[in-house]
Structures are given as structure tokens and as C-alpha cells.
Scaffold this motif. Structure first.
Motif, short mmCIF file in Angstrom:
data_model
loop_
_atom_site.label_atom_id
_atom_site.label_comp_id
_atom_site.label_asym_id
_atom_site.label_seq_id
_atom_site.Cartn_x
_atom_site.Cartn_y
_atom_site.Cartn_z
N THR A 1 0.84 -1.22 0.00
CA THR A 1 0.00 0.00 0.00
C THR A 1 0.87 1.25 0.00
O THR A 1 0.46 2.28 0.53
CB THR A 1 -0.97 0.04 1.20
N ASN A 2 2.05 1.21 -0.62
CA ASN A 2 2.95 2.35 -0.49
C ASN A 2 2.70 3.47 -1.49
O ASN A 2 3.39 4.50 -1.44
CB ASN A 2 4.42 1.90 -0.52
N GLU A 3 1.71 3.32 -2.39
CA GLU A 3 1.29 4.44 -3.25
C GLU A 3 -0.17 4.79 -3.00
O GLU A 3 -0.49 5.94 -2.73
CB GLU A 3 1.54 4.11 -4.72
N ASP A 4 -1.05 3.82 -3.12
CA ASP A 4 -2.46 4.06 -2.79
C ASP A 4 -2.63 3.77 -1.31
O ASP A 4 -2.78 2.62 -0.88
CB ASP A 4 -3.36 3.16 -3.62
N TRP A 5 -2.64 4.83 -0.50
CA TRP A 5 -2.62 4.68 0.96
C TRP A 5 -3.91 4.08 1.52
O TRP A 5 -3.94 3.65 2.67
CB TRP A 5 -2.37 6.03 1.61
N GLY A 6 -4.98 4.06 0.75
CA GLY A 6 -6.23 3.51 1.24
C GLY A 6 -6.37 2.02 1.03
O GLY A 6 -7.44 1.45 1.31
N CYS A 7 -5.34 1.37 0.54
CA CYS A 7 -5.38 -0.08 0.33
C CYS A 7 -4.97 -0.82 1.60
O CYS A 7 -4.56 -0.21 2.59
CB CYS A 7 -4.49 -0.45 -0.85
N VAL A 8 -5.05 -2.15 1.55
CA VAL A 8 -4.80 -2.97 2.74
C VAL A 8 -3.89 -4.14 2.37
O VAL A 8 -3.68 -4.44 1.20
CB VAL A 8 -6.11 -3.49 3.35
N ALA A 9 -3.36 -4.80 3.40
CA ALA A 9 -2.47 -5.95 3.15
C ALA A 9 -3.26 -7.14 2.62
O ALA A 9 -2.93 -7.71 1.58
CB ALA A 9 -1.72 -6.30 4.42
N VAL A 10 -4.30 -7.57 3.35
CA VAL A 10 -5.15 -8.69 2.94
C VAL A 10 -6.56 -8.15 2.75
O VAL A 10 -7.18 -7.66 3.69
CB VAL A 10 -5.15 -9.82 3.99
N CYS A 11 -7.05 -8.24 1.52
CA CYS A 11 -8.31 -7.60 1.14
C CYS A 11 -9.26 -8.66 0.62
O CYS A 11 -9.17 -9.10 -0.53
CB CYS A 11 -8.03 -6.55 0.07
N ALA A 12 -10.19 -9.11 1.45
CA ALA A 12 -11.16 -10.14 1.08
C ALA A 12 -12.55 -9.52 1.02
O ALA A 12 -13.00 -8.92 1.99
CB ALA A 12 -11.12 -11.29 2.08
N GLY A 13 -13.23 -9.65 -0.09
CA GLY A 13 -14.55 -9.05 -0.27
C GLY A 13 -15.67 -10.04 0.01
O GLY A 13 -15.80 -10.57 1.11
N TYR A 14 -16.49 -10.30 -1.00
CA TYR A 14 -17.55 -11.29 -0.87
C TYR A 14 -16.93 -12.68 -1.00
O TYR A 14 -16.78 -13.22 -2.09
CB TYR A 14 -18.60 -11.08 -1.95
N VAL A 15 -16.55 -13.24 0.14
CA VAL A 15 -15.87 -14.55 0.15
C VAL A 15 -16.63 -15.49 1.08
O VAL A 15 -17.38 -15.07 1.96
CB VAL A 15 -14.41 -14.41 0.62
N ASN A 16 -16.38 -16.77 0.87
CA ASN A 16 -17.05 -17.80 1.63
C ASN A 16 -16.01 -18.83 2.06
O ASN A 16 -15.33 -19.43 1.22
CB ASN A 16 -18.12 -18.46 0.73
N GLY A 17 -15.84 -19.01 3.37
CA GLY A 17 -14.93 -20.02 3.87
C GLY A 17 -13.46 -19.69 3.73
O GLY A 17 -12.63 -20.59 3.75
N ILE A 18 -13.11 -18.42 3.62
CA ILE A 18 -11.69 -18.07 3.52
C ILE A 18 -11.02 -18.28 4.88
O ILE A 18 -11.63 -18.10 5.93
CB ILE A 18 -11.50 -16.62 3.03
N ASN A 19 -9.75 -18.66 4.84
CA ASN A 19 -8.96 -18.84 6.05
C ASN A 19 -7.74 -17.92 5.97
O ASN A 19 -6.84 -18.13 5.15
CB ASN A 19 -8.52 -20.29 6.19
N ILE A 20 -7.71 -16.90 6.82
CA ILE A 20 -6.61 -15.94 6.89
C ILE A 20 -5.91 -16.20 8.22
O ILE A 20 -6.40 -15.80 9.27
CB ILE A 20 -7.13 -14.50 6.79
N GLU A 21 -4.78 -16.89 8.19
CA GLU A 21 -4.25 -17.46 9.42
C GLU A 21 -2.73 -17.34 9.51
O GLU A 21 -2.01 -17.57 8.53
CB GLU A 21 -4.65 -18.95 9.50
N HIS A 22 -2.23 -16.96 10.69
CA HIS A 22 -0.80 -16.94 11.00
C HIS A 22 0.00 -16.12 9.99
O HIS A 22 1.10 -16.52 9.57
CB HIS A 22 -0.24 -18.37 11.09
N ASN A 23 -0.52 -14.96 9.62
CA ASN A 23 0.23 -14.03 8.79
C ASN A 23 0.81 -12.93 9.67
O ASN A 23 0.24 -12.59 10.72
CB ASN A 23 -0.66 -13.42 7.72
N THR A 24 1.91 -12.35 9.24
CA THR A 24 2.50 -11.19 9.90
C THR A 24 2.37 -10.00 8.96
O THR A 24 2.83 -10.06 7.82
CB THR A 24 3.97 -11.44 10.26
N ILE A 25 1.75 -8.94 9.47
CA ILE A 25 1.45 -7.75 8.67
C ILE A 25 1.99 -6.53 9.41
O ILE A 25 1.63 -6.31 10.57
CB ILE A 25 -0.06 -7.61 8.45
#
Length: 587
Positions: free
Chosen positions: A434-458
């Protein structure tokens, strides 16, 4: 002459054998993929691995993987797949270095990034320290004019004529930044009236959210100016004169020595996407694994061509305006605006695919987003990867409202195959994204089902760490059973507030956010509201979500316009030290 070195190893019966293809950087990766496709078609092999030897594989167009390529593995040994082009034959011109920009693949090029010896250079701008940004004075929505102090443009204005033709403004707006191409500057006393090109001019002044802050709020919006030769005054800055096809660069002190020793590599991006997985709902791409490869050097040119006015998380508006009277929405509060969205390009884009996996890969030096599971993806895993030096979002998954669906309407497609389901991103590190578009994010999940976001370092990101859900709507949609577990998030919100380490939107039955650690928010002075930041943030429509055992230094949480069914259990500084120790990447 490009060659492919082929070794076929038979395993078991003639109906179940594998093959290995070995290629070098002077080989064609696309030709290797075609060779594997033909081997399977002719019954010569069922499982094929392409081995990339060490080096950089330059592309002139994206590598396209289709259903016929299912079952493929691509492995790299310090291999880089790049969309870049090296700029050579630099000459000195005072304090600057100047080089001709050659055509690429028969056409002149433009770009928004430059890397020198692997370090990102700075597109020439009027401030080196963002704490010194100028502030806007008046925002005239009716006449589409933004007023700024004259001191901000003294380098460009000679009397009443403007010297710089392709000047841009980056405007800070609550939780987003807009990239606006300047059409005209008009001096009036100690102030300057700024107008912009279309389509961003119309979008900027008609869309109500997010909005720039004016002086009467006490926190007027900051901005900086960029993309003018007149601004090229600090080491590490560059400017591309697209009319003259010349690139100007002011070297850093250490780079002057490197240039004398001929240890000098300047790279510009010529592609927006490196790899595309292209399937259909009826015939998806299946079972492809990519291991140990670095993806680098992309750009995203829409801001140079049409500006960039986002709604949230880098998703840009294609049309937006305020509603009078407001729309009544059963089960939701009244709606005061309409908006339709587009989506930035990513280095890797996956559409209609199953089990597309990335293991031990590196995503860096990218001008759009990193890895994007766009639509119709199932069971893909992203593990042990590093995301760094990325202009926009790092990892993206799921729909953020189709282009034809007004973004506040619930998304519940009749054909559920559109929905990204059972994806996983785990044991990955995200920093300096996100070093140019400051409004962005590291992990960006929208309409998702059953996603697993686990043990990440941000860490060291401009805004929110993990954003889950979409829609600003509490109606039941396609989201459910999502998991955000044991992530470590720190040094977030480097530039924007109205944020959180973990942020949610929408109705997500069965979603659990647990055992995460969120700490150490940044403190930029120029944010629109210095108190409007949070560790955990359930935003509009968030419903049926469980948040438990998340460690934060204090109970600074926000529950904004939530729906029913949310459960908060044991979140805050009292959470056990064992949970703190387990969060983040597991080596």
C-alpha cells in the motif's frame, strides 16, 4: 536462439507418468507451458513440472494459464518473472542523470514506477516529508474547483501560465487518496483555483464518500503534487518526459559510486499483469502449483489515463453521486449515495479456477496489487509467501461488487460458482505494501465464503491490515464461515485513519476472528480525525461474527451500524501470553 531442455521421467505405468521440463532465462516460459500442454494432450505425461533455473525471465505479455494447463507445477530456483525493462546509456546533466526511454515491443511506453538497484525511486513530488504536505483551502463542489495556497504551486506558475503539463495531485480524503490529473491552475491573490481532467473531475466532486476535509473541520485535507520536472530536486527522485521519451533521475549518494563501478541497474515496468489464470465456470483451471518464484516489476496506468478516485480499499469509482431524497432500505439504514466500482490490475490474476496454489513465492516491486483471486476460485492456498514494495493491495480475494451492481446492494449471485470459496492465505508476511495508494490494505477479502486468513505477519502498511467483507449491508448474502486466526498486525495506519488492524463489513454467519494480535498503530499528524482509529472494527452491516481472544493493548474497538448476532468474547489486554506468542508467521 531460445531452447527448452526436456527430461521425461516415467513413474509407474504408462498411464501414470510424470515429466520434468528445465528452462533457463533465455528460454520461453510460454513455449514451455505449451510443451506441457501438448505432452498431456498426446498422453505422454499426466503431471508435468517446469523447473526455472536462477535468473530473470522477462515477459512481453502476461503468461496465460488455461484449463488445458491443469495439473501443472512451476518451480523456481531463485527465479524472477518480471514485467520490467532495463534503462541503459545514462548521461550526466548537472545533478541529474538522463536516459532515452526506448520503445517496448514496437510501441512507446509510459510508467508510474522506477527501481534503481532494487530500490524504489520516488516519482518527483513537492515534499520529501509527508508531514510537510500543504492543506486545501476550499472545496467548491458546484463549480468543480479545489482551492489551495499559492505557495504550493510557485514552481509551476509563471504569471498566470502553467509550466508543467502533466502535473498530478494526490489528495488525502479520510480513508482514501485520490490521484487527480491537473487541468489548470489559476492564481487569485494568495490562493490558486485547481481544476482537473475528466473523468476524475466529475467523480471527485460528485461522490460524497470519502470526502476531503475543509479548514472549518479543524483538519483540512493534505495533498502533494507530483509528476513534474520542476519537482525533481531531491536524491532518489525521477521524472519521465513522455513527449521527449526521456527519463530524468537524481541519484542517491551511494548510487553515484555504483554507477562509476558499473553496478547500476535501472528498471521500469512495462506490464500491468504477469500471469493470468483464465477458466470458465463450466471448465475451470485446476491443480496448478507455483513454488519459489519471485514476481516483480509491474505498473498500473489507469491513474495516468483517467485518474483514480477510490471508494475504499483501492476499489475505484466509475460513477458516484449523492441521493436526495435518500433511499429507504428495509433492514438497513437509509442510503445517501450511489456508487459503481472497478478494480485495479494485479501482478497475478486468477479467474474461475480450483486449487491454484502459491508456495514460498515473493511478490515485490509491483505498481498495482499483488495476487488477486478475482472470481470463481475454490480452495487455492497462498502459503509461506512474502509481499513487499507493492503500490496497492497485497493479497486480494473475492468480488467487491460486480461492475453492474451498485455497491451497497447485497451480492447473492444465482450462480454460486462466481463466489470465491475455501481459499487460504497463511504463514505469509506483508510489509511496505500500500505504499502508493494509501487507502489499500495488506489482505483484502470481499464477498468470500470459507476463507482462512491465518498466522500471517502484517506490518508497516498505510491503512488497515486485514479487511473482510463488503457491501455496507446487513442482508444475507454469499458470505459465511470465514476465519481470521492468529495473525500479528503492527505498525499499521502509516498514512490513513478510520481504520483497524482487522476490519469487517456485511453479514457473515459463522465467521470467527480469533487469537489475533493487533498493536502499535502509527501516528501521522495529518489524518482527518486523530482519534478515529481502532484495533478491531466491525463496520456497517457486520452481522453474525464472533470475535474472541484477540489481544490488543486496550479495548479500543468500534461497532458501527452493525446488524444482529455479533459476539465479542475476551478481547483486549487480558488475553493470555500464549496467544500473543503464537500469533504471526510460524517458522
Amino acid at each position: 536462439m531460445k531452447q527448452i531442455f526436456l527430461l521425461v521421467a516415467l513413474l509407474g505405468s504408462l498411464n501414470a507418468h510424470a515429466a520434468d521440463i528445465y528452462i533457463t532465462p533465455d528460454s520461453s516460459l510460454a513455449d514451455a507451458v505449451r510443451k506441457t500442454r501438448e505432452m498431456r494432450r498426446l498422453g505422454q505425461a499426466q503431471e508435468v513440472t517446469i523447473h526455472l533455473s536462477e535468473g530473470t525471465y522477462l515477459l512481453y505479455e502476461p503468461l496465460r494459464l488455461r484449463p488445458e494447463d491443469s495439473g501443472l507445477t512451476i518451480e523456481g530456483n531463485s527465479a524472477i518473472i518480471s514485467g520490467g525493462m532495463e534503462i541503459k546509456n545514462w548521461k550526466r546533466q548537472g545533478k541529474l542523470l538522463v536516459a532515452d526511454v526506448p520503445d517496448f515491443n514496437g510501441r512507446p511506453i509510459d510508467f508510474r514506477q522506477l527501481w534503481v538497484n532494487g530500490q524504489k525511486a520516488i516519482r518527483a513530488r513537492d515534499v520529501s516529508d509527508f508531514e510537510q504536505m500543504h492543506r486545501i483551502r476550499t472545496y467548491d463542489k458546484k463549480n468543480h474547483v479545489l482551492w489551495i495556497p499559492k505557495t504550493a504551486v510557485e514552481k509551476f506558475v509563471n504569471g498566470k501560465s502553467v509550466n508543467s503539463k502533466y502535473l498530478e495531485m494526490v489528495l488525502h480524503e479520510m480513508w482514501c487518496t485520490s490521484n487527480l490529473r491537473i487541468k489548470a491552475l489559476s492564481v487569485h491573490g494568495d490562493s490558486v483555483a485547481v481544476t482537473f481532467h475528466d473523468p476524475e473531475a466529475k467523480l471527485q466532486f460528485e461522490h460524497p464518500w470519502p470526502s476531503p476535509m475543509t479548514p472549518n473541520t479543524g483538519h483540512p485535507s493534505p495533498f502533494y503534487l507530483t509528476n513534474a520536472k520542476e519537482l525533481l530536486d531531491e536524491p532518489g527522485e525521477w521524472y519521465h518526459d513522455i513527449r521527449e521519451h526521456k527519463l530524468y533521475y537524481m541519484p542517491r549518494i551511494n548510487e553515484k559510486l555504483e554507477m562509476r563501478n558499473e553496478k547500476w541497474v535501472a528498471t521500469v515496468p512495462v506490464l500491468e499483469t504477469l500471469v493470468e489464470f483464465i477458466g470458465t465456470a463450466e471448465r475451470p483451471v485446476r491443480d496448478i502449483t507455483i513454488k519459489g518464484i519471485t514476481f516483480s516489476h509491474t505498473t498500473w496506468m489507469r491513474p495516468s489515463e483517467k485518474g483514480h478516485v477510490p471508494l475504499q480499499a483501492g476499489m475505484y469509482l466509475t460513477e458516484a453521486y449523492k441521493l436526495r431524497p435518500q433511499i429507504d432500505r428495509p433492514n438497513n439504514h437509509k442510503l445517501d449515495n450511489q456508487g459503481w466500482l472497478g478494480r485495479a490490475d494485479a501482478a497475478i490474476e486468477v479467474r474461475y479456477a480450483e486449487d491454484i496454489n502459491f508456495d514460498g513465492c515473493r511478490f515485490e516491486h509491483l505498481g498495482g496489487s499483488g495476487l488477486d483471486y478475482v472470481i470463481g476460485c475454490r480452495r487455492g492456498t497462498t502459503t509461506r509467501c512474502t509481499f513487499t514494495d507493492i503500490a496497492m493491495n497485497g493479497y486480494v480475494c473475492g468480488s467487491f461488487s460486480p461492475e453492474g451492481l451498485e455497491t451497497h446492494l447485497p451480492y447473492a449471485p444465482t450462480d454460486f460458482r462466481e463466489v470465491c470459496t475455501n481459499q487460504e492465505v497463511s504463514n505469509c508476511e506483508f510489509y511496505n505494501v500500500t505504499n502508493e495508494d494509501w487507502g489499500c490494505v495488506a489482505v483484502c477479502a470481499g464477498y468470500v465464503n470459507g476463507i482462512n486468513i491465518e498466522h500471517n505477519t502484517i506490518h508497516d502498511v498505510s491503512y488497515t491490515g486485514i479487511s473482510l467483507g463488503w457491501g455496507w449491508n446487513r442482508d444475507l448474502v454469499c458470505m459465511k464461515d470465514n476465519k481470521v486466526h492468529a495473525n500479528l498486525i503492527y505498525n499499521y495506519a502509516q498514512h490513513m485513519y478510520d481504520c483497524a488492524g482487522i476490519y469487517t463489513l456485511g453479514n457473515q454467519p459463522g465467521t470467527i476472528i480469533s487469537e489475533n494480535v493487533v498493536r502499535d498503530i502509527a501516528k501521522p499528524s495529518y489524518v482527518h480525525d486523530p482519534n478515529h482509529w481502532f484495533y478491531l472494527y466491525t463496520d456497517e452491516g457486520s452481522s453474525n461474527i464472533t470475535l474472541r481472544d484477540n489481544w490488543t493493548p486496550a479495548e479500543k474497538f468500534l461497532k458501527n451500524a452493525n446488524g444482529p448476532g455479533n459476539t465479542w468474547e475476551n478481547n483486549g489486554p487480558q488475553v493470555s501470553d500464549d496467544i500473543k506468542r503464537r500469533a504471526g508467521v510460524q517458522r
